[in-house]
Design a protein around this motif. Structure first.
Motif, PDB file in Angstrom:
ATOM      1  N   ALA E  87      -0.801 -23.216  -5.137  1.00  0.00           N
ATOM      2  CA  ALA E  87      -1.138 -22.300  -4.043  1.00  0.00           C
ATOM      3  C   ALA E  87       0.103 -21.916  -3.256  1.00  0.00           C
ATOM      4  CB  ALA E  87      -2.171 -22.960  -3.132  1.00  0.00           C
ATOM      5  N   LEU E  92      -2.883 -18.264  -3.009  1.00  0.00           N
ATOM      6  CA  LEU E  92      -4.228 -18.817  -3.187  1.00  0.00           C
ATOM      7  C   LEU E  92      -4.933 -18.233  -4.407  1.00  0.00           C
ATOM      8  CD1 LEU E  92      -5.707 -19.073   0.421  1.00  0.00           C
ATOM      9  CD2 LEU E  92      -5.201 -20.917  -1.176  1.00  0.00           C
ATOM     10  N   LEU E  93      -4.670 -16.939  -4.679  1.00  0.00           N
ATOM     11  CA  LEU E  93      -5.392 -16.314  -5.782  1.00  0.00           C
ATOM     12  C   LEU E  93      -5.033 -16.943  -7.133  1.00  0.00           C
ATOM     13  CD1 LEU E  93      -5.482 -12.608  -4.641  1.00  0.00           C
ATOM     14  CD2 LEU E  93      -7.255 -14.370  -4.539  1.00  0.00           C
ATOM     15  N   GLU E  96      -7.372 -19.273  -8.921  1.00  0.00           N
ATOM     16  CA  GLU E  96      -8.517 -18.804  -9.705  1.00  0.00           C
ATOM     17  C   GLU E  96      -8.397 -19.166 -11.192  1.00  0.00           C
ATOM     18  OE1 GLU E  96      -9.684 -15.005  -8.401  1.00  0.00           O
ATOM     19  OE2 GLU E  96     -11.740 -15.714  -8.617  1.00  0.00           O
ATOM     20  N   GLU E 112     -13.591 -22.160  -4.748  1.00  0.00           N
ATOM     21  CA  GLU E 112     -14.004 -20.756  -4.677  1.00  0.00           C
ATOM     22  C   GLU E 112     -14.026 -20.254  -3.239  1.00  0.00           C
ATOM     23  OE1 GLU E 112     -17.679 -20.108  -6.696  1.00  0.00           O
ATOM     24  OE2 GLU E 112     -16.690 -19.955  -8.649  1.00  0.00           O
ATOM     25  N   ILE E 115     -10.495 -19.602  -2.207  1.00  0.00           N
ATOM     26  CA  ILE E 115      -9.983 -18.355  -2.794  1.00  0.00           C
ATOM     27  C   ILE E 115     -10.580 -17.144  -2.086  1.00  0.00           C
ATOM     28  CG2 ILE E 115      -9.935 -16.970  -4.909  1.00  0.00           C
ATOM     29  CD1 ILE E 115     -10.027 -19.721  -6.427  1.00  0.00           C
TER      30      ILE E 115
END
Lengths: 254, 254, 254, 254, 254
Positions: E87, E92-93, E96, E112, E115
């Motif tokens: 992260a 943060l993405l 995924e 989730e 994100i």
């Protein structure tokens, strides 16, 4: 109607009945004096233990517990959100027409107080007191069935003692010993079966139902208070959502 | 008189009596040495367990519990409202004439303190201490009957052991075995029956009565304090109404 | 001496003795190996369960509980009021002469601290710690007798099992069956009787005595602190009166 | 070594052994399949109930409980006061030489943290966490022995049922009935004896030891923190004295 | 897979099987009607006691408890520290892509939410609610197995009573008495064995697993919240370390 209870009782008694029918005559398990001592004794003791009013109300609770389903919390949320819409659009008095459709006395009483324009603190306080009474009734009901679950085997043993004492005084005729002892044991059988297949499980059922009803009533109180404060339908919904099971809740939140 | 207790005991003992009379001689169920061990032993143990004073007071409590009815809370509210009217109209001293009509020592003592002009904090404190003592007496009473409910079956078994040991030493004469064992079992029967039909249910009854009396006494304390503060009759009434059962309460509030 | 305990034990054992003497020989109830297992086993287990010191102190507590009477709270109030008078008139040091008359070590220790001029917070703290120890000893004593009340019937059953196993290996001689089984049952009889007529009731007695002594010690602590603060005799008296039973208390207040 | 436990177990088993030897053959009390069911079953169930690691650690605790004596609190106070003297005179680092003499890992770890110069909050927090773990281990240990005390008689009964069922299928040869039943009962005897003479008392012992060790560890934590704060030896002593039994404490204070 | 449970059950049943095989025919221990009463009765009662959904979920919990291992807290800390690194480095993405590797639904749902950029209070609140549900399910599961542990021996006795009553009515043919009684006792054997070797220990196992899982979930919640707050990997690690057993913890801290 609670399928689990009906099915549980049906399968449980069937298992016992099969074991009885597979070997020997079922009439060997009928004994009127034994039933009198086991059931008559236990229920009489119940009326000394608890006030007569509580005993009757506990049996009523079991009936409603088995044959009436509590409304689903999400159904109740939808109903309260709808009522909030009506109140917003047509005013609090318009709720009066809806009262006829509501068959739940608790919700009914709450809505009437809203229509009468009572302050929300007053409404909440009164409903909370009523909820406390409902909870206490459930607690007394559970205690009563636990008590029956303890006293039925005890009275079963009392009945067996009576049978044994009578049989032992007639030992002269040895051909009677077996039958006499069998009859004596039937009472213990009654007490143990009724306690373990009916009354102790019902005590558990009442406890669980009590928790469920408390949750539902608290949801209703929050909804009624929201109506009294004139919340918008959306606000009512988001206020009541935390009462849902998180499993049901999470998809809603998405 | 508490109909539930009287009826419960009557029906319970009848069930047992019918079971005994339907088959065999009732005299088979009489055994003096057995009764001595079961009842004499249990009650003797009670006097070691609890101070003699508490034991006697517990039996007095049961008597009052069965034969005296507690006044109805709403009757008590009416009485206190009336007294408030008298005090308003004719002054506190006018209450003195009414004292003769009041047969409840707790209320009596409270009103005397009001007439004597004691400050309300003092009155409330003293009545609260007295109420605590009443509650503790009820708790000790319940514990005592629970204790009897545990020791009666135990002493019943002690008596049966005595009978069995004696019978087993006389096995030479086989015709006595049955009768000897029957007599031995009678003591267990006494212990189990007395515990389950009388003493355990009475423990429950005392607990319930204790709760009821506590509620009534708290209502009285509030009423007496209201009198000491010179409340108007209407104020006294609305102060005491929350003590009523909500079922009774809601129509009053309408 | 506590009459209830002595009388309870006497009447209880008499009931059992009468039941034994009314039928058969009392020697049938003597069995040395059985007594060894029931009592030897239970008491040995007690020394594993609790530290030896606690076991001995618990039996000392029972002795003092039965043979020594606690002083009456009102007597104690009078004594402390008197000491306050002495302290007022002749100074704290004059209390020293009175120490010889006081046989209670707790009060004695408290007064010595007063005479030594320790600050009252210190005195109160030390006496409170000592009181806590007294309370804990009572709690351990009660637990120990409850434990004996549970293990005596268990060891009684162990003894009976030993007797039954031995008897069953000698079935060849049928004339021994009865006597063998009777001897086996005597151990269960010992365990059940000792638990229910002696040790469980004594556990209750210790609990009650513990509460009584705690109250008395708290009264003494208040009185000693009052002395340390130089209260006037009247002030000491009115400070200690709330410790009296309200029944005794109310007339005093009048 | 804990004399009470060793002596209690020795005397208890001797009582049982004497009762067995006084009458009949001791080999009547040996039954391998019975021992398998009673002990094998109970201990197997224990490994389902608790994680294997906890089971083993509980038996280790009993060993240390019986064979290792906890140091006396007053000895520990003397040691900590001495260490404070060393720290004062020669600096914290001088404590390092003393570490070799300290065989208690808890105290050792604490002193190391002091020498490493950790802040006292950190030291106290870590030692408290470690103490919590010790307490939890004692609680799990007690629970485990209580569990054994409950399941041993149950598996004893299971073994007896197995023996009875087998014996009842061989009733054709009546000379075997007695011996068969005797063998069946031996398992119940194993379960009842092991539970009441060994495992239930050990549960009590562990509980008591847990309390004692907690007190000692708390004393150590206070002492270590005092060292970390650089207290003078006298200050350390007076800080730790309240941990002593008041009986021991009072003369010290004089 | 939990070796202790599998081994415990295997060894326990082996002990019983050996005792059965060492003497007599194993078919003596098979009795279909008895099994019907003992197991059919107990499980039917369970469906009256608890809602059907809870019963099924409890058995699923046992399966997961025995066959699935909880991840080690230190593994989980490493994973969360790694995710914090990702992260930090890639935003943060970038988390995924890692979601696919995570098979734990609780952690998955938490990540989730991170994100999706939900505020950390919201994330923590929702996960705490979910954790409460997990804890409650474990508590209900434990209660259910304790309930089975109590009702199995009771229904075992009911089955034995049925067998005894049937056998006593056929006393004419004495050669059947033994076999009839043996068959009757088999039901008690089923109930006692299943309760003590399976269901009561599983109740303990569920309780312990519940505690372990709660600890792990709390660690995860802290880790997820740390991610949401954008903590550095080192900060995440030091935030989660206190969840480790101090034994494991102390060397890490060195």
């Amino acid at each position: 109607m609670d399928a689990g209870t009906i099915l549980g009782a049906f399968v449980g008694f069937s298992c016992v009945a099969i074991a009885i029918f597979m070997h020997g005559k079922p009439t060997d398990f009928l004994d009127l004096p034994g039933a009198l001592v086991a059931f008559g004794g236990s229920f009489s003791a119940l009326f000394i233990f608890f006030p007569a009013r509580s005993v009757l109300s506990a049996f009523g609770m079991v009936k409603s517990c088995v044959f009436e389903k509590l409304p689903d919390p999400s159904t109740e949320i939808r109903r309260l959100t709808e009522l909030a819409l009506v109140a917003r659009r047509d005013g609090l008095l318009a709720l009066e027409e809806r009262l006829a459709e509501i068959h739940d006395p608790f919700l009914d009483r709450g809505l009437e107080m809203v229509i009468d324009g009572l302050p929300r603190e007053k409404i909440e306080e009164r409903l909370q007191i009523e909820l406390q009474c409902i909870e206490e009734r459930h607690a007394v009901g559970k205690k009563m069935f636990d008590q029956l679950g303890a006293s039925l085997p005890a009275f079963g043993m009392v009945g067996t003692l009576i049978g044994l004492i009578q049989m032992l005084h007639e030992l002269d005729d040895p051909s009677n010993i077996g039958a006499g002892m069998a009859v004596a044991l039937v009472t213990t059988f009654y007490g143990a079966l009724a306690a373990n297949l009916v009354f102790l499980p019902l005590a558990g059922k009442l406890e669980h139902r009590g928790k469920e009803e408390t949750l539902l009533r608290e949801l209703m109180i929050q909804g009624i208070v929201a109506l009294a404060e004139g919340d918008a339908p959306r606000a009512v919904e988001s206020r009541l959502k935390p009462f849902l099971d998180p499993k049901t809740h999470l998809p809603l939140a998405a």
